[in-house]
Design a protein around this motif. Sequence first.
Motif, PDB file in Angstrom:
ATOM      1  N   ARG A  16      30.600 -30.201  -2.390  1.00  0.00           N
ATOM      2  CA  ARG A  16      30.014 -30.225  -3.838  1.00  0.00           C
ATOM      3  C   ARG A  16      31.151 -30.422  -4.893  1.00  0.00           C
ATOM      4  O   ARG A  16      30.958 -31.438  -5.967  1.00  0.00           O
ATOM      5  N   GLY A  17      32.159 -29.884  -4.712  1.00  0.00           N
ATOM      6  CA  GLY A  17      33.184 -29.758  -5.723  1.00  0.00           C
ATOM      7  C   GLY A  17      34.001 -31.256  -5.692  1.00  0.00           C
ATOM      8  O   GLY A  17      34.204 -31.887  -6.822  1.00  0.00           O
ATOM      9  N   LEU A  18      33.966 -31.564  -4.676  1.00  0.00           N
ATOM     10  CA  LEU A  18      34.637 -33.030  -4.400  1.00  0.00           C
ATOM     11  C   LEU A  18      33.635 -34.234  -5.135  1.00  0.00           C
ATOM     12  O   LEU A  18      34.156 -35.082  -5.764  1.00  0.00           O
ATOM     13  N   THR A  19      32.587 -34.079  -4.735  1.00  0.00           N
ATOM     14  CA  THR A  19      31.507 -35.015  -5.125  1.00  0.00           C
ATOM     15  C   THR A  19      31.284 -34.871  -6.618  1.00  0.00           C
ATOM     16  O   THR A  19      30.945 -36.188  -7.177  1.00  0.00           O
ATOM     17  N   GLU A  20      31.226 -33.642  -7.148  1.00  0.00           N
ATOM     18  CA  GLU A  20      31.001 -33.584  -8.600  1.00  0.00           C
ATOM     19  C   GLU A  20      32.331 -34.056  -9.470  1.00  0.00           C
ATOM     20  O   GLU A  20      32.052 -34.312 -10.509  1.00  0.00           O
ATOM     21  N   SER A  21      33.106 -34.085  -8.738  1.00  0.00           N
ATOM     22  CA  SER A  21      34.451 -34.517  -9.530  1.00  0.00           C
ATOM     23  C   SER A  21      35.059 -36.064  -9.287  1.00  0.00           C
ATOM     24  O   SER A  21      35.637 -36.481  -9.229  1.00  0.00           O
ATOM     25  N   GLY A  22      33.664 -36.551  -8.758  1.00  0.00           N
ATOM     26  CA  GLY A  22      33.931 -38.074  -8.528  1.00  0.00           C
ATOM     27  C   GLY A  22      34.506 -38.683  -7.353  1.00  0.00           C
ATOM     28  O   GLY A  22      34.692 -39.868  -7.247  1.00  0.00           O
ATOM     29  N   HIS A  23      34.499 -37.912  -6.318  1.00  0.00           N
ATOM     30  CA  HIS A  23      35.120 -38.452  -5.227  1.00  0.00           C
ATOM     31  C   HIS A  23      33.959 -38.908  -3.999  1.00  0.00           C
ATOM     32  O   HIS A  23      32.858 -38.435  -4.135  1.00  0.00           O
ATOM     33  N   MET A  54      43.773 -47.851  -3.349  1.00  0.00           N
ATOM     34  CA  MET A  54      42.683 -46.802  -3.401  1.00  0.00           C
ATOM     35  C   MET A  54      41.536 -47.420  -4.571  1.00  0.00           C
ATOM     36  O   MET A  54      41.629 -48.003  -5.541  1.00  0.00           O
ATOM     37  N   GLY A  55      40.316 -47.306  -4.041  1.00  0.00           N
ATOM     38  CA  GLY A  55      39.244 -47.805  -4.734  1.00  0.00           C
ATOM     39  C   GLY A  55      38.914 -46.705  -6.162  1.00  0.00           C
ATOM     40  O   GLY A  55      39.702 -46.013  -6.605  1.00  0.00           O
ATOM     41  N   THR A  56      37.812 -47.327  -6.812  1.00  0.00           N
ATOM     42  CA  THR A  56      37.394 -46.653  -8.066  1.00  0.00           C
ATOM     43  C   THR A  56      37.305 -45.400  -7.625  1.00  0.00           C
ATOM     44  O   THR A  56      37.611 -44.221  -8.317  1.00  0.00           O
ATOM     45  N   ARG A  57      36.463 -44.885  -6.747  1.00  0.00           N
ATOM     46  CA  ARG A  57      36.349 -43.485  -6.140  1.00  0.00           C
ATOM     47  C   ARG A  57      36.960 -43.310  -4.867  1.00  0.00           C
ATOM     48  O   ARG A  57      37.057 -43.902  -3.945  1.00  0.00           O
ATOM     49  N   PRO A  58      37.998 -42.200  -5.077  1.00  0.00           N
ATOM     50  CA  PRO A  58      38.806 -41.797  -3.956  1.00  0.00           C
ATOM     51  C   PRO A  58      37.934 -41.547  -2.592  1.00  0.00           C
ATOM     52  O   PRO A  58      36.899 -40.825  -2.690  1.00  0.00           O
ATOM     53  N   ARG A  59      38.318 -41.937  -1.634  1.00  0.00           N
ATOM     54  CA  ARG A  59      37.485 -41.874  -0.446  1.00  0.00           C
ATOM     55  C   ARG A  59      38.254 -40.881   0.589  1.00  0.00           C
ATOM     56  O   ARG A  59      39.200 -41.030   0.895  1.00  0.00           O
ATOM     57  N   VAL A  60      37.426 -39.464   0.536  1.00  0.00           N
ATOM     58  CA  VAL A  60      37.932 -38.413   1.319  1.00  0.00           C
ATOM     59  C   VAL A  60      36.925 -38.211   2.668  1.00  0.00           C
ATOM     60  O   VAL A  60      35.948 -38.295   2.530  1.00  0.00           O
ATOM     61  N   VAL A  61      37.551 -37.962   3.364  1.00  0.00           N
ATOM     62  CA  VAL A  61      36.982 -37.398   4.822  1.00  0.00           C
ATOM     63  C   VAL A  61      37.118 -36.067   4.980  1.00  0.00           C
ATOM     64  O   VAL A  61      38.333 -35.510   4.990  1.00  0.00           O
ATOM     65  N   LEU A  62      35.972 -35.485   5.036  1.00  0.00           N
ATOM     66  CA  LEU A  62      36.128 -33.777   5.047  1.00  0.00           C
ATOM     67  C   LEU A  62      35.762 -33.494   6.442  1.00  0.00           C
ATOM     68  O   LEU A  62      34.434 -33.448   6.902  1.00  0.00           O
ATOM     69  N   GLY A  63      36.742 -33.234   7.373  1.00  0.00           N
ATOM     70  CA  GLY A  63      36.378 -32.933   8.859  1.00  0.00           C
ATOM     71  C   GLY A  63      36.069 -31.212   8.533  1.00  0.00           C
ATOM     72  O   GLY A  63      36.638 -30.522   7.802  1.00  0.00           O
ATOM     73  N   VAL A  64      34.982 -30.882   9.485  1.00  0.00           N
ATOM     74  CA  VAL A  64      34.458 -29.516   9.443  1.00  0.00           C
ATOM     75  C   VAL A  64      34.637 -29.022  10.822  1.00  0.00           C
ATOM     76  O   VAL A  64      34.164 -29.498  11.821  1.00  0.00           O
ATOM     77  N   GLY A  65      35.224 -27.831  10.913  1.00  0.00           N
ATOM     78  CA  GLY A  65      35.710 -27.238  12.009  1.00  0.00           C
ATOM     79  C   GLY A  65      34.502 -26.087  12.551  1.00  0.00           C
ATOM     80  O   GLY A  65      33.898 -25.717  11.777  1.00  0.00           O
ATOM     81  N   GLY A  66      34.615 -25.722  13.855  1.00  0.00           N
ATOM     82  CA  GLY A  66      33.607 -24.930  14.480  1.00  0.00           C
ATOM     83  C   GLY A  66      33.971 -23.279  13.964  1.00  0.00           C
ATOM     84  O   GLY A  66      33.977 -22.698  15.056  1.00  0.00           O
TER      85      GLY A  66
END
Length: 412
Positions: free
Chosen positions: A25-32, A1-13
């Motif tokens: 926003r919650g994930l990016t603001e906490s460093g992801h 795992m890198g310095t910033r955890p890499r998260v894929v956020l899949g979004v359904g319809g």
Amino acid sequence: MGTRPRVVLGVGGGIAAYKACEVLRGLTESGHDVRVVPTDAALRFVGAATFEALSGHPVHTGVFTDVPEVQHVRVGQEADLVLVVPATADLLARAAHGIADDLLTTTLLTARCPVAFFPAMHTEMWEHPATRDNVASLRSRGAVVTEPDAGRLTGTDTGKGRLADPREIVDVARLLLARPAALPRDLEGVRVVISAGGTREPLDPVRFLGNRSSGKQGYALARVAAQRGAEVTLVAAHTVALPDPAGATVVRVSTAEELRVAVEAEADDADVVVMAAAVADFRPAERAEHKIKKSDDTSVPTVELTRNPDVLAGLVRTRRPGQLLVGFAAETGDEHGGVLDHGRAKLKRKGVDLLVLNAVGEGRAFEVDDNTGWLLSSDGVERRIPLGAKSELAATVWDAVAELVRDTGARH
């Protein structure tokens, strides 16, 4: 795992797709580092520009974009965690059957990291045997499919199938990144009662005696237990700022006496009772009917206190055979011993199966998002719990409870 955890956020319809923006926003603001992969249907609810602005990455839905980079394989291969928010009935079905007709479903097939689905659909769709089979199939392969919340759906409908609160989804994401195997379905068939928050003892119609408990640890315990398959009742004292854990039934109380009555009623047929609430030891002997006024002189009113019943001690006295009891202790060292000394003495005095011991003070345990401490067992085993999110401590507690359940057969 890198310095910033890499998260894929899949979004359904589904209509709940707009809540994926709050998760993002919650994930990016906490460093992801978050890459959003929506379905074509999701973009009919939330535009690509919104996801791109919040994530800082381009958004694509098809497998024929950036073909030389082999995006339909690389996105999943490089992820540390894949979340699907919301997971519609259609998307769960396609994932369960290995259909790979867009970038999100191909990503689900190539991911070798934890994958978590957060369902959102009408109650009838969630309860349909086809959906239940798809959920069971995904779980059997190691995917996390969380329990949805209950509440208002689209139109005037209410019921189970509401997307979990975005704050809860972010918390689950943090937990899975720290502990990928933190949410096994090892508590299915187990009925759990948890108390959380801090009680308030009224002095008059305006003032009360209280404490600094936010309820975050108790809510984390309820959230993790529900997602591990338990039937959870949460007795909550003054936790209105927290979202109800998806999959849990919440009973709201105020005073120590109200909490005692509620917990004892729910504990009658519970397999496990966890007393995480900060229950007031004392209450005013009398409650003033009117607000206590300052007098013209400099005198100060005296408040006489009386002792509240010990809720945990009462549960120990009335426990049925096989019932497991977990206590919490907030301690500070003093001239009579250190935190661990007081915790060991309390474990012996209380007679519980497990005791979670927290050292408390400014910025520690109360009103914060992280926690640490010790897990003490009645058989003499002591385990240090490192500092981490309160959901991580909750997972540690449920690991120990699940082991005891297996040993004692304490389940409905």
